[in-house]
Design an enzyme around this catalytic site. Structure first.
Site, PDB file in Angstrom:
ATOM      1  N   TYR A  41       0.719  -1.072   0.089  1.00 36.00           N
ATOM      2  CA  TYR A  41      -0.007   0.004  -0.072  1.00 36.00           C
ATOM      3  C   TYR A  41       0.874   1.362  -0.079  1.00 36.00           C
ATOM      4  O   TYR A  41       0.605   2.268  -0.830  1.00 36.00           O
ATOM      5  CB  TYR A  41      -0.987   0.051   1.216  1.00 36.00           C
ATOM      6  CG  TYR A  41      -1.757   1.114   1.325  1.00 36.00           C
ATOM      7  CD1 TYR A  41      -2.958   1.363   0.594  1.00 36.00           C
ATOM      8  CD2 TYR A  41      -1.474   2.249   2.307  1.00 36.00           C
ATOM      9  CE1 TYR A  41      -3.663   2.455   0.733  1.00 36.00           C
ATOM     10  CE2 TYR A  41      -2.233   3.307   2.463  1.00 36.00           C
ATOM     11  CZ  TYR A  41      -3.486   3.573   1.689  1.00 36.00           C
ATOM     12  OH  TYR A  41      -4.135   4.470   1.936  1.00 36.00           O
ATOM     13  N   VAL A  71     -16.243   1.212   5.427  1.00 39.81           N
ATOM     14  CA  VAL A  71     -15.767  -0.006   5.732  1.00 39.81           C
ATOM     15  C   VAL A  71     -15.015  -0.226   6.850  1.00 39.81           C
ATOM     16  O   VAL A  71     -15.231  -1.086   7.748  1.00 39.81           O
ATOM     17  CB  VAL A  71     -14.440  -0.202   4.585  1.00 39.81           C
ATOM     18  CG1 VAL A  71     -13.760  -1.545   4.928  1.00 39.81           C
ATOM     19  CG2 VAL A  71     -15.222  -0.398   3.198  1.00 39.81           C
ATOM     20  N   LYS A 121       0.956   4.301  -2.899  1.00 41.38           N
ATOM     21  CA  LYS A 121       0.656   5.604  -2.638  1.00 41.38           C
ATOM     22  C   LYS A 121       2.034   6.539  -2.610  1.00 41.38           C
ATOM     23  O   LYS A 121       1.813   7.573  -3.117  1.00 41.38           O
ATOM     24  CB  LYS A 121       0.114   5.680  -1.126  1.00 41.38           C
ATOM     25  CG  LYS A 121      -1.344   5.035  -1.188  1.00 41.38           C
ATOM     26  CD  LYS A 121      -2.133   5.746  -2.093  1.00 41.38           C
ATOM     27  CE  LYS A 121      -3.533   5.383  -1.718  1.00 41.38           C
ATOM     28  NZ  LYS A 121      -4.485   6.051  -2.864  1.00 41.38           N
TER      29      LYS A 121
END
Length: 245
Positions: free
Chosen positions: A136, A172, A140
């Protein structure tokens, strides 16, 4: 974000895999006399992006004034040595590669605007090197770099390119609060303001600012909307399930 941009007078083309949620948003915008449509797309597929961009351009009479790239697969925290090829490939495909493709395919229509604004989503995980978030964070970080390169290259075409770095309480995350997968509470507790932003009242207005004329002289920047989380705190994900297998 779709609601806020529609309220500003934009014709919003929503691109998502979640057809039910997207269509619900379109109907809500239309009930307020706004303009919106939906394209179902997997942003990991170039052909889907081509269709989505073309529809957005058609909705904008051959131009795109604002492009928001917010999609991103998130692999649950795990130690670097346990990261799988699938974790990495999905993170790359849905984040930097998708953002690159949307921008590249959309370039002629953004240039036609004469005042276009591209708004990409990055993360404090990348900028602060948060442990156990390698796929991740790498994705990013790549988006952040791409944002600055595009801002440099496209200024001459009157296309501004900026990024937002948010920490927000999403639907979420709300569902995970109190479960063993509750990384939201862990992150919030480590942040100075002890909470995440409200997407409607604190994230969407920032995106609207970057989309509009009030930010006409702003490009190549990363706007932190995270209550100081990135610059002022360190998140410990070491107790998350699966981090060490």
């Amino acid at each position: 974000m779709a609601h806020r941009l529609a309220d500003m007078g934009a014709y919003v083309t929503i691109v998502d895999l979640n057809e039910d949620k997207a269509r619900e948003t379109v109907e809500q915008i239309r009930l307020k006399d706004g303009q919106a449509s939906f394209v179902r797309a997997n942003v990991a597929r170039r052909e889907d992006i081509e269709i989505a961009v073309q529809q957005a351009a058609d909705n904008g009479d051959g131009r795109i004034d604002v492009m928001v790239n917010a999609a991103q697969f998130f692999a649950m925290p795990k130690a670097l040595e346990l990261v799988t090829e699938k974790d990495w490939e999905l993170s790359e495909a849905t984040g930097p590669k998708a953002t690159f493709r949307f921008m590249q395919i959309g370039f002629p229509y953004l240039r036609a605007s004469g005042r276009a604004s591209v708004i990409n989503f990055v993360s404090g995980s990348a900028l602060a090197g948060i442990a156990y978030t390698a796929p991740y964070s790498a994705a990013k970080g790549a988006v952040a770099a791409l944002t600055k390169v595009a801002a440099n290259e496209w200024a001459r075409h009157r296309i501004r390119v900026n990024a937002v770095c948010p920490f927000a309480l999403t639907e979420v995350q709300q569902k995970m609060i109190g479960t063993e997968w509750d990384n939201y509470t862990r992150t919030a507790d480590a942040s100075p303001m002890k909470r995440g932003a409200d997407p409607d009242t604190e994230i969407a207005p920032a995106v609207a600012f970057l989309a509009g004329d009030d930010s006409a002289f702003v490009t190549g920047t990363v706007l932190h909307i995270d209550g100081g989380m990135t610059e002022l705190s360190t998140v410990d994900y070491s107790q998350s399930p699966g981090v060490f297998g």
